[in-house]
Design an enzyme around this catalytic site. Structure first.
Site, short mmCIF file in Angstrom:
data_model
loop_
_atom_site.label_atom_id
_atom_site.label_comp_id
_atom_site.label_asym_id
_atom_site.label_seq_id
_atom_site.Cartn_x
_atom_site.Cartn_y
_atom_site.Cartn_z
N TYR A 81 -21.59 35.15 44.24
CA TYR A 81 -22.44 35.44 45.41
C TYR A 81 -22.15 34.45 46.54
O TYR A 81 -22.13 34.82 47.70
CB TYR A 81 -23.94 35.41 45.05
CG TYR A 81 -24.28 36.36 43.93
CD1 TYR A 81 -23.74 37.64 43.90
CD2 TYR A 81 -25.10 35.99 42.88
CE1 TYR A 81 -24.00 38.50 42.86
CE2 TYR A 81 -25.38 36.85 41.83
CZ TYR A 81 -24.82 38.11 41.82
OH TYR A 81 -25.08 38.96 40.79
N ASP B 213 -20.24 42.81 32.78
CA ASP B 213 -20.86 41.71 32.01
C ASP B 213 -22.30 42.04 31.66
O ASP B 213 -22.74 41.84 30.53
CB ASP B 213 -20.85 40.40 32.83
CG ASP B 213 -19.45 39.82 32.99
OD1 ASP B 213 -18.57 40.16 32.18
OD2 ASP B 213 -19.26 39.01 33.92
#
Lengths: 377, 98
Positions: free
Chosen positions: A123, A239
Protein backbone atom coordinates in the site's frame (compact mmCIF):
# COMPACT_ATOMS: atom_id res chain seq x y z
CA UNK A 1 -0.32 -19.84 32.92
CA UNK A 2 2.84 -17.79 32.43
CA UNK A 3 4.24 -17.99 28.92
CA UNK A 4 7.61 -19.60 28.28
CA UNK A 5 9.56 -19.16 25.06
CA UNK A 6 10.95 -22.65 25.52
CA UNK A 7 8.73 -24.93 27.55
CA UNK A 8 10.96 -27.39 29.46
CA UNK A 9 8.27 -30.02 29.92
CA UNK A 10 8.53 -33.24 27.98
CA UNK A 11 5.23 -33.91 26.20
CA UNK A 12 3.83 -35.17 22.92
CA UNK A 13 2.67 -32.08 21.02
CA UNK A 14 0.45 -34.22 18.76
CA UNK A 15 -1.75 -34.83 21.82
CA UNK A 16 -2.16 -31.11 22.53
CA UNK A 17 -5.13 -29.01 21.40
CA UNK A 18 -4.51 -26.20 18.89
CA UNK A 19 -4.74 -23.57 21.64
CA UNK A 20 -4.51 -23.38 25.44
CA UNK A 21 -2.47 -26.55 25.84
CA UNK A 22 1.27 -26.57 26.55
CA UNK A 23 3.38 -23.72 25.15
CA UNK A 24 5.28 -24.97 22.11
CA UNK A 25 8.90 -25.92 22.75
CA UNK A 26 10.67 -27.60 19.82
CA UNK A 27 9.72 -26.19 16.43
CA UNK A 28 9.49 -29.58 14.72
CA UNK A 29 7.41 -30.53 11.72
CA UNK A 30 8.24 -34.23 11.32
CA UNK A 31 5.12 -35.16 13.26
CA UNK A 32 2.00 -33.09 13.08
CA UNK A 33 -1.40 -33.19 14.69
CA UNK A 34 -2.97 -31.12 11.90
CA UNK A 35 -0.80 -31.42 8.74
CA UNK A 36 -3.07 -28.93 6.96
CA UNK A 37 -1.23 -26.03 8.60
CA UNK A 38 2.12 -27.25 7.25
CA UNK A 39 0.51 -27.46 3.80
CA UNK A 40 -0.77 -23.89 4.16
CA UNK A 41 2.75 -22.73 5.08
CA UNK A 42 4.18 -24.38 1.98
CA UNK A 43 1.51 -22.85 -0.21
CA UNK A 44 2.03 -19.40 1.31
CA UNK A 45 5.78 -19.63 0.78
CA UNK A 46 5.23 -20.60 -2.86
CA UNK A 47 3.15 -17.41 -3.24
CA UNK A 48 5.98 -15.13 -2.11
CA UNK A 49 6.02 -11.81 -3.97
CA UNK A 50 7.33 -8.29 -3.50
CA UNK A 51 5.35 -5.13 -4.31
CA UNK A 52 8.36 -3.50 -5.99
CA UNK A 53 8.13 -6.12 -8.74
CA UNK A 54 5.01 -4.41 -10.03
CA UNK A 55 5.54 -1.28 -12.09
CA UNK A 56 3.11 1.51 -11.18
CA UNK A 57 4.33 4.31 -13.44
CA UNK A 58 1.20 4.13 -15.63
CA UNK A 59 -1.02 4.14 -12.56
CA UNK A 60 0.26 7.58 -11.61
CA UNK A 61 -0.88 9.01 -14.94
CA UNK A 62 -4.17 7.11 -14.73
CA UNK A 63 -4.82 8.44 -11.23
CA UNK A 64 -4.36 12.05 -12.29
CA UNK A 65 -6.93 11.53 -15.03
CA UNK A 66 -9.56 10.00 -12.71
CA UNK A 67 -12.51 12.18 -11.80
CA UNK A 68 -12.59 13.52 -8.23
CA UNK A 69 -15.25 11.03 -7.06
CA UNK A 70 -13.26 8.17 -8.59
CA UNK A 71 -10.12 9.31 -6.79
CA UNK A 72 -12.20 9.30 -3.60
CA UNK A 73 -13.24 5.68 -4.27
CA UNK A 74 -9.69 4.61 -5.03
CA UNK A 75 -8.02 6.34 -2.07
CA UNK A 76 -10.72 5.39 0.44
CA UNK A 77 -10.35 1.74 -0.46
CA UNK A 78 -6.59 1.97 -0.10
CA UNK A 79 -6.99 3.54 3.34
CA UNK A 80 -9.39 0.84 4.45
CA UNK A 81 -7.13 -1.93 3.18
CA UNK A 82 -4.18 -0.27 4.93
CA UNK A 83 -6.16 -0.37 8.17
CA UNK A 84 -7.11 -4.04 7.71
CA UNK A 85 -3.58 -5.17 6.96
CA UNK A 86 -2.11 -3.02 9.75
CA UNK A 87 -4.28 -5.07 12.10
CA UNK A 88 -3.55 -8.36 10.39
CA UNK A 89 0.22 -7.79 10.16
CA UNK A 90 0.50 -7.89 13.94
CA UNK A 91 -2.60 -9.25 15.60
CA UNK A 92 -2.40 -12.98 14.78
CA UNK A 93 1.08 -12.92 16.33
CA UNK A 94 0.15 -10.89 19.40
CA UNK A 95 -3.14 -12.67 20.07
CA UNK A 96 -2.53 -16.27 19.06
CA UNK A 97 1.18 -17.00 19.59
CA UNK A 98 1.05 -16.83 23.42
CA UNK A 99 -1.70 -19.48 23.49
CA UNK A 100 -0.89 -21.77 20.55
CA UNK A 101 0.18 -25.33 21.34
CA UNK A 102 1.11 -26.95 18.03
CA UNK A 103 4.39 -26.18 16.23
CA UNK A 104 2.85 -26.37 12.74
CA UNK A 105 0.05 -23.99 13.74
CA UNK A 106 2.48 -21.62 15.46
CA UNK A 107 4.53 -21.39 12.27
CA UNK A 108 1.43 -20.99 10.12
CA UNK A 109 0.36 -18.02 12.26
CA UNK A 110 3.78 -16.40 11.83
CA UNK A 111 3.85 -17.11 8.08
CA UNK A 112 0.31 -15.79 7.70
CA UNK A 113 1.01 -12.58 9.60
CA UNK A 114 4.26 -12.01 7.71
CA UNK A 115 2.47 -12.14 4.40
CA UNK A 116 0.14 -9.40 5.67
CA UNK A 117 3.16 -7.15 6.23
CA UNK A 118 3.95 -7.51 2.53
CA UNK A 119 0.44 -6.24 1.81
CA UNK A 120 1.01 -3.24 4.08
CA UNK A 121 4.27 -2.47 2.29
CA UNK A 122 2.50 -2.70 -1.05
CA UNK A 123 0.00 0.00 0.00
CA UNK A 124 2.90 2.33 0.74
CA UNK A 125 4.34 1.42 -2.67
CA UNK A 126 1.02 2.29 -4.37
CA UNK A 127 0.37 5.48 -2.39
CA UNK A 128 3.93 6.75 -2.89
CA UNK A 129 3.50 6.25 -6.62
CA UNK A 130 0.23 8.06 -7.08
CA UNK A 131 0.35 11.04 -4.70
CA UNK A 132 3.04 13.53 -3.78
CA UNK A 133 2.33 13.54 -0.06
CA UNK A 134 1.54 10.06 1.35
CA UNK A 135 1.30 11.49 4.88
CA UNK A 136 -2.08 13.08 4.15
CA UNK A 137 -3.47 9.68 3.20
CA UNK A 138 -1.95 7.76 6.10
CA UNK A 139 -2.93 10.40 8.67
CA UNK A 140 -6.54 10.25 7.54
CA UNK A 141 -6.74 6.55 8.47
CA UNK A 142 -6.77 7.36 12.17
CA UNK A 143 -9.06 10.40 11.91
CA UNK A 144 -11.56 9.60 9.14
CA UNK A 145 -14.79 8.64 10.87
CA UNK A 146 -15.83 6.06 8.28
CA UNK A 147 -12.50 4.26 8.67
CA UNK A 148 -12.25 4.45 12.46
CA UNK A 149 -15.78 3.01 12.79
CA UNK A 150 -14.44 -0.05 11.01
CA UNK A 151 -11.23 -0.09 13.05
CA UNK A 152 -13.37 -0.61 16.16
CA UNK A 153 -15.16 -3.61 14.66
CA UNK A 154 -12.03 -5.34 13.32
CA UNK A 155 -9.99 -4.92 16.51
CA UNK A 156 -12.55 -5.43 19.30
CA UNK A 157 -12.36 -9.24 19.44
CA UNK A 158 -8.58 -9.31 19.12
CA UNK A 159 -8.19 -6.69 21.86
CA UNK A 160 -10.52 -8.51 24.25
CA UNK A 161 -8.72 -11.83 23.75
CA UNK A 162 -5.29 -10.22 24.18
CA UNK A 163 -6.41 -8.53 27.40
CA UNK A 164 -7.83 -11.77 28.82
CA UNK A 165 -4.75 -13.79 27.87
CA UNK A 166 -2.48 -11.15 29.46
CA UNK A 167 -4.38 -11.45 32.73
CA UNK A 168 -4.44 -15.24 32.49
CA UNK A 169 -0.69 -15.43 31.84
CA UNK A 170 0.11 -13.34 34.91
CA UNK A 171 -2.70 -14.21 37.34
CA UNK A 172 -4.22 -17.48 36.16
CA UNK A 173 -7.97 -18.05 36.41
CA UNK A 174 -10.32 -16.21 38.75
CA UNK A 175 -12.01 -12.83 38.97
CA UNK A 176 -9.64 -9.87 38.96
CA UNK A 177 -10.20 -6.20 39.48
CA UNK A 178 -8.41 -4.32 36.73
CA UNK A 179 -8.13 -0.55 37.38
CA UNK A 180 -10.37 1.33 34.99
CA UNK A 181 -12.02 -1.86 33.76
CA UNK A 182 -13.66 -3.31 36.85
CA UNK A 183 -13.94 -7.01 37.58
CA UNK A 184 -12.86 -9.33 34.80
CA UNK A 185 -13.61 -13.04 35.11
CA UNK A 186 -10.99 -15.30 33.63
CA UNK A 187 -11.95 -18.92 33.17
CA UNK A 188 -10.91 -21.46 30.57
CA UNK A 189 -14.35 -21.53 28.91
CA UNK A 190 -14.37 -17.70 28.83
CA UNK A 191 -10.90 -17.67 27.22
CA UNK A 192 -11.90 -20.29 24.68
CA UNK A 193 -15.06 -18.39 23.83
CA UNK A 194 -13.07 -15.18 23.30
CA UNK A 195 -10.67 -17.14 21.07
CA UNK A 196 -13.42 -18.73 18.99
CA UNK A 197 -15.15 -15.40 18.37
CA UNK A 198 -11.83 -13.73 17.53
CA UNK A 199 -11.09 -16.35 14.88
CA UNK A 200 -14.62 -15.91 13.50
CA UNK A 201 -14.09 -12.15 13.30
CA UNK A 202 -10.71 -12.64 11.58
CA UNK A 203 -12.35 -14.99 9.09
CA UNK A 204 -14.91 -12.28 8.36
CA UNK A 205 -12.15 -9.68 8.02
CA UNK A 206 -10.29 -11.69 5.41
CA UNK A 207 -13.23 -13.36 3.70
CA UNK A 208 -15.65 -10.44 3.39
CA UNK A 209 -14.21 -7.08 4.41
CA UNK A 210 -11.54 -6.98 1.69
CA UNK A 211 -13.90 -7.76 -1.14
CA UNK A 212 -15.53 -4.36 -1.69
CA UNK A 213 -12.06 -2.89 -2.25
CA UNK A 214 -11.09 -5.80 -4.47
CA UNK A 215 -14.20 -5.28 -6.61
CA UNK A 216 -13.45 -1.55 -7.05
CA UNK A 217 -9.80 -2.18 -7.94
CA UNK A 218 -10.79 -4.71 -10.56
CA UNK A 219 -13.61 -2.41 -11.70
CA UNK A 220 -10.99 0.23 -12.55
CA UNK A 221 -8.78 -2.35 -14.24
CA UNK A 222 -11.70 -3.58 -16.40
CA UNK A 223 -11.52 -0.06 -17.89
CA UNK A 224 -7.72 -0.48 -18.27
CA UNK A 225 -7.16 2.02 -15.45
CA UNK A 226 -4.87 1.51 -12.44
CA UNK A 227 -3.71 -1.86 -13.79
CA UNK A 228 -0.53 -2.01 -11.72
CA UNK A 229 -2.67 -1.59 -8.63
CA UNK A 230 -4.98 -4.37 -9.85
CA UNK A 231 -2.00 -6.67 -10.27
CA UNK A 232 -0.95 -6.06 -6.67
CA UNK A 233 -4.53 -6.55 -5.47
CA UNK A 234 -4.66 -9.83 -7.38
CA UNK A 235 -1.62 -11.04 -5.44
CA UNK A 236 -3.14 -9.84 -2.17
CA UNK A 237 -6.44 -11.56 -2.98
CA UNK A 238 -4.60 -14.81 -3.61
CA UNK A 239 -2.94 -14.59 -0.18
CA UNK A 240 -6.21 -13.67 1.53
CA UNK A 241 -7.99 -16.65 -0.03
CA UNK A 242 -5.38 -18.88 1.57
CA UNK A 243 -5.61 -17.12 4.93
CA UNK A 244 -9.37 -17.50 5.06
CA UNK A 245 -8.92 -21.22 4.49
CA UNK A 246 -6.64 -21.21 7.55
CA UNK A 247 -9.31 -19.67 9.78
CA UNK A 248 -12.02 -21.86 8.24
CA UNK A 249 -9.96 -24.91 9.21
CA UNK A 250 -9.48 -23.61 12.76
CA UNK A 251 -13.20 -22.89 13.17
CA UNK A 252 -14.29 -26.19 11.65
CA UNK A 253 -11.73 -28.22 13.62
CA UNK A 254 -12.91 -26.55 16.82
CA UNK A 255 -16.60 -27.11 16.01
CA UNK A 256 -15.97 -30.76 15.13
CA UNK A 257 -14.60 -31.46 18.63
CA UNK A 258 -11.78 -33.50 17.05
CA UNK A 259 -9.19 -31.07 18.34
CA UNK A 260 -10.56 -30.13 21.76
CA UNK A 261 -13.92 -31.56 22.93
CA UNK A 262 -14.59 -28.50 25.14
CA UNK A 263 -14.18 -26.25 22.11
CA UNK A 264 -17.00 -28.09 20.32
CA UNK A 265 -19.38 -27.11 23.13
CA UNK A 266 -18.21 -23.52 22.92
CA UNK A 267 -18.63 -23.49 19.14
CA UNK A 268 -22.24 -24.62 19.55
CA UNK A 269 -22.88 -21.96 22.22
CA UNK A 270 -21.31 -19.27 20.01
CA UNK A 271 -23.16 -20.15 16.81
CA UNK A 272 -25.64 -17.26 17.01
CA UNK A 273 -22.95 -14.79 17.98
CA UNK A 274 -20.76 -15.96 15.10
CA UNK A 275 -23.68 -15.58 12.74
CA UNK A 276 -24.18 -12.02 14.00
CA UNK A 277 -20.50 -11.23 13.36
CA UNK A 278 -20.92 -12.23 9.70
CA UNK A 279 -24.17 -10.30 9.27
CA UNK A 280 -22.90 -7.19 11.05
CA UNK A 281 -19.76 -7.13 8.89
CA UNK A 282 -21.84 -7.50 5.73
CA UNK A 283 -24.06 -4.57 6.78
CA UNK A 284 -20.98 -2.45 7.54
CA UNK A 285 -19.51 -3.28 4.15
CA UNK A 286 -22.75 -2.26 2.45
CA UNK A 287 -22.56 1.05 4.32
CA UNK A 288 -18.97 1.36 3.18
CA UNK A 289 -20.09 0.93 -0.43
CA UNK A 290 -22.56 3.81 0.11
CA UNK A 291 -19.74 5.98 1.47
CA UNK A 292 -17.50 5.14 -1.49
CA UNK A 293 -20.12 6.08 -4.04
CA UNK A 294 -21.57 9.09 -2.19
CA UNK A 295 -20.30 11.53 -4.84
CA UNK A 296 -20.85 9.31 -7.87
CA UNK A 297 -20.47 5.77 -9.17
CA UNK A 298 -17.95 4.26 -11.51
CA UNK A 299 -18.77 2.50 -14.77
CA UNK A 300 -20.03 -1.02 -14.06
CA UNK A 301 -20.22 -0.59 -10.29
CA UNK A 302 -22.51 1.22 -7.92
CA UNK A 303 -23.45 0.94 -4.25
CA UNK A 304 -26.42 -1.33 -4.99
CA UNK A 305 -24.46 -3.84 -7.07
CA UNK A 306 -21.63 -3.86 -4.54
CA UNK A 307 -24.15 -4.38 -1.73
CA UNK A 308 -25.53 -7.42 -3.54
CA UNK A 309 -22.01 -8.73 -4.03
CA UNK A 310 -21.32 -8.33 -0.30
CA UNK A 311 -24.49 -10.31 0.47
CA UNK A 312 -23.54 -12.99 -2.02
CA UNK A 313 -19.95 -13.41 -0.81
CA UNK A 314 -21.18 -13.43 2.81
CA UNK A 315 -23.49 -16.33 1.97
CA UNK A 316 -20.56 -18.23 0.39
CA UNK A 317 -18.36 -17.62 3.45
CA UNK A 318 -21.09 -18.51 5.96
CA UNK A 319 -21.66 -21.81 4.23
CA UNK A 320 -17.92 -22.58 4.38
CA UNK A 321 -17.97 -22.49 8.19
CA UNK A 322 -21.17 -24.49 8.53
CA UNK A 323 -23.64 -21.58 8.89
CA UNK A 324 -26.85 -21.27 6.89
CA UNK A 325 -26.57 -18.48 4.29
CA UNK A 326 -28.37 -15.37 5.60
CA UNK A 327 -29.04 -13.17 2.59
CA UNK A 328 -31.52 -13.56 -0.26
CA UNK A 329 -28.92 -12.87 -2.97
CA UNK A 330 -28.16 -16.24 -4.55
CA UNK A 331 -26.19 -15.15 -7.60
CA UNK A 332 -22.99 -13.20 -8.06
CA UNK A 333 -24.00 -9.80 -9.51
CA UNK A 334 -20.43 -9.18 -10.76
CA UNK A 335 -19.29 -12.58 -12.09
CA UNK A 336 -16.46 -10.92 -14.05
CA UNK A 337 -14.62 -10.41 -10.75
CA UNK A 338 -13.73 -14.12 -10.60
CA UNK A 339 -11.55 -13.84 -13.69
CA UNK A 340 -9.48 -11.31 -11.72
CA UNK A 341 -9.49 -13.28 -8.49
CA UNK A 342 -8.37 -16.52 -10.10
CA UNK A 343 -4.81 -17.43 -9.22
CA UNK A 344 -4.11 -19.69 -12.15
CA UNK A 345 -0.62 -19.46 -13.53
CA UNK A 346 -2.05 -18.44 -16.86
CA UNK A 347 -3.27 -15.10 -18.15
CA UNK A 348 -6.96 -15.24 -17.43
CA UNK A 349 -7.79 -11.60 -17.97
CA UNK A 350 -6.61 -10.73 -21.49
CA UNK A 351 -6.86 -7.04 -20.74
CA UNK A 352 -4.07 -7.31 -18.19
CA UNK A 353 -1.02 -5.28 -19.11
CA UNK A 354 1.38 -8.02 -18.11
CA UNK A 355 1.09 -11.52 -16.79
CA UNK A 356 1.58 -11.37 -13.05
CA UNK A 357 3.00 -14.88 -12.83
CA UNK A 358 5.90 -13.77 -15.05
CA UNK A 359 6.96 -11.30 -12.42
CA UNK A 360 7.36 -13.51 -9.42
CA UNK A 361 10.17 -15.90 -8.63
CA UNK A 362 11.36 -16.29 -12.17
CA UNK A 363 14.66 -17.90 -13.05
CA UNK A 364 15.93 -18.60 -16.53
CA UNK A 365 17.60 -21.98 -16.91
CA UNK A 366 18.21 -21.78 -20.63
CA UNK A 367 21.30 -19.59 -20.77
CA UNK A 368 24.29 -20.07 -23.02
CA UNK A 369 27.59 -18.22 -23.53
CA UNK A 370 26.08 -15.76 -26.01
CA UNK A 371 23.85 -14.33 -23.30
CA UNK A 372 26.97 -12.86 -21.69
CA UNK A 373 28.34 -11.24 -24.88
CA UNK A 374 27.63 -7.70 -23.73
CA UNK A 375 28.85 -8.34 -20.21
CA UNK A 376 32.25 -6.84 -19.25
CA UNK A 377 34.11 -7.15 -15.99
CA UNK B 1 -11.33 -18.36 -19.18
CA UNK B 2 -8.36 -20.37 -20.25
CA UNK B 3 -9.48 -23.51 -18.51
CA UNK B 4 -12.69 -23.71 -20.51
CA UNK B 5 -11.34 -22.59 -23.84
CA UNK B 6 -9.21 -25.70 -24.21
CA UNK B 7 -11.45 -28.69 -23.54
CA UNK B 8 -9.80 -32.05 -23.52
CA UNK B 9 -11.26 -34.52 -25.95
CA UNK B 10 -13.16 -37.15 -23.97
CA UNK B 11 -11.70 -40.59 -24.31
CA UNK B 12 -14.10 -42.79 -26.29
CA UNK B 13 -14.89 -45.33 -23.60
CA UNK B 14 -14.42 -43.09 -20.54
CA UNK B 15 -17.32 -43.48 -18.12
CA UNK B 16 -19.97 -40.78 -18.45
CA UNK B 17 -22.05 -39.72 -15.45
CA UNK B 18 -25.19 -37.66 -15.13
CA UNK B 19 -25.17 -34.51 -13.00
CA UNK B 20 -28.58 -33.39 -11.87
CA UNK B 21 -28.93 -29.72 -10.87
CA UNK B 22 -32.54 -28.82 -10.17
CA UNK B 23 -34.34 -29.65 -13.40
CA UNK B 24 -31.18 -29.48 -15.50
CA UNK B 25 -29.15 -32.52 -16.35
CA UNK B 26 -25.69 -32.58 -17.89
CA UNK B 27 -23.29 -35.36 -18.75
CA UNK B 28 -19.75 -35.30 -17.39
CA UNK B 29 -16.69 -37.53 -17.70
CA UNK B 30 -14.02 -38.51 -15.23
CA UNK B 31 -11.35 -36.82 -17.33
CA UNK B 32 -11.67 -33.37 -15.80
CA UNK B 33 -12.92 -31.76 -12.58
CA UNK B 34 -16.60 -30.93 -12.35
CA UNK B 35 -16.15 -27.13 -12.43
CA UNK B 36 -14.84 -26.87 -16.00
CA UNK B 37 -17.50 -29.26 -17.24
CA UNK B 38 -20.29 -27.27 -15.58
CA UNK B 39 -18.90 -24.06 -17.08
CA UNK B 40 -18.76 -25.64 -20.52
CA UNK B 41 -22.40 -26.59 -20.12
CA UNK B 42 -23.18 -22.91 -19.49
CA UNK B 43 -23.76 -23.23 -15.75
CA UNK B 44 -22.04 -20.38 -13.90
CA UNK B 45 -20.25 -21.52 -10.73
CA UNK B 46 -18.59 -19.25 -8.18
CA UNK B 47 -14.84 -19.78 -8.18
CA UNK B 48 -11.64 -18.11 -7.18
CA UNK B 49 -8.43 -20.13 -6.90
CA UNK B 50 -9.42 -23.10 -9.09
CA UNK B 51 -6.88 -25.22 -7.25
CA UNK B 52 -8.66 -26.30 -4.12
CA UNK B 53 -7.64 -23.83 -1.43
CA UNK B 54 -10.24 -21.05 -1.36
CA UNK B 55 -13.48 -23.10 -1.05
CA UNK B 56 -15.41 -20.59 -3.22
CA UNK B 57 -16.65 -23.34 -5.58
CA UNK B 58 -18.16 -25.43 -2.78
CA UNK B 59 -21.46 -26.96 -3.96
CA UNK B 60 -23.99 -29.15 -2.15
CA UNK B 61 -23.69 -32.83 -3.04
CA UNK B 62 -27.14 -34.31 -2.48
CA UNK B 63 -26.30 -37.81 -3.69
CA UNK B 64 -23.59 -39.65 -5.58
CA UNK B 65 -19.85 -39.92 -5.28
CA UNK B 66 -16.89 -37.71 -6.15
CA UNK B 67 -13.18 -38.16 -5.49
CA UNK B 68 -10.23 -35.80 -5.25
CA UNK B 69 -7.04 -36.84 -7.08
CA UNK B 70 -5.20 -34.49 -4.69
CA UNK B 71 -6.56 -33.69 -1.26
CA UNK B 72 -7.69 -30.05 -1.46
CA UNK B 73 -6.31 -27.55 1.07
CA UNK B 74 -9.77 -26.12 1.70
CA UNK B 75 -12.05 -27.65 4.30
CA UNK B 76 -14.82 -29.55 2.49
CA UNK B 77 -17.98 -29.61 4.63
CA UNK B 78 -19.75 -32.92 4.81
CA UNK B 79 -22.48 -33.01 2.17
CA UNK B 80 -20.55 -30.62 -0.08
CA UNK B 81 -18.05 -30.98 -2.90
CA UNK B 82 -15.31 -28.70 -4.17
CA UNK B 83 -16.09 -28.33 -7.87
CA UNK B 84 -12.65 -27.14 -9.03
CA UNK B 85 -10.94 -30.39 -8.12
CA UNK B 86 -13.70 -33.00 -7.69
CA UNK B 87 -13.83 -35.86 -10.17
CA UNK B 88 -17.33 -37.27 -10.54
CA UNK B 89 -17.40 -41.05 -10.03
CA UNK B 90 -21.12 -41.81 -10.26
CA UNK B 91 -24.37 -40.11 -11.24
CA UNK B 92 -24.69 -37.21 -8.82
CA UNK B 93 -27.22 -34.61 -7.76
CA UNK B 94 -25.96 -31.16 -6.77
CA UNK B 95 -27.49 -27.88 -5.59
CA UNK B 96 -26.41 -24.27 -5.14
CA UNK B 97 -27.85 -22.03 -2.41
CA UNK B 98 -31.45 -22.87 -1.54
Amino acid sequence: MSYSTFNRKHFDSTKEPMFFGENVNVARYDQQKHPIFEKLIEKQLSFFWRPEEVDLSTDRKDFQRLEAHEQHIFLSNLKYQTLLDSVQGRSPNVAFLPIVSLPELETWIETWSFSETIHSRSYTHIIRNIVNDPTKIFDDIVTNEEITKRADSVSIYYDRLIEMVNIYNTMGTGTFNIPGKGDIKISMPALKKALYLTIASVNVLEAIRFYVSFACSFGFAERTLMEGNAKIIKLIARDEALHLTGTQHMLNLMASGKDDPEMAIIATECKDEMRDIFIEAAEQEKEWANYLFKDGSMIGLNAQILGQYVEYITNVRMQAVGLEPHFATKNNPIPWINAWLVSDNVQVAPQEAEISSYLVGQTDNSLDDSDFDDFDL
Amino acid sequence: MTSTSNPKTPIQDAPVHRVLLGKKQILVTENEPLLVQLERAGIPVEYQCREGYCSSCSIKLLRGQVIYPFEPLAWVQSGYLLACCAIVKSDIEIAFFD
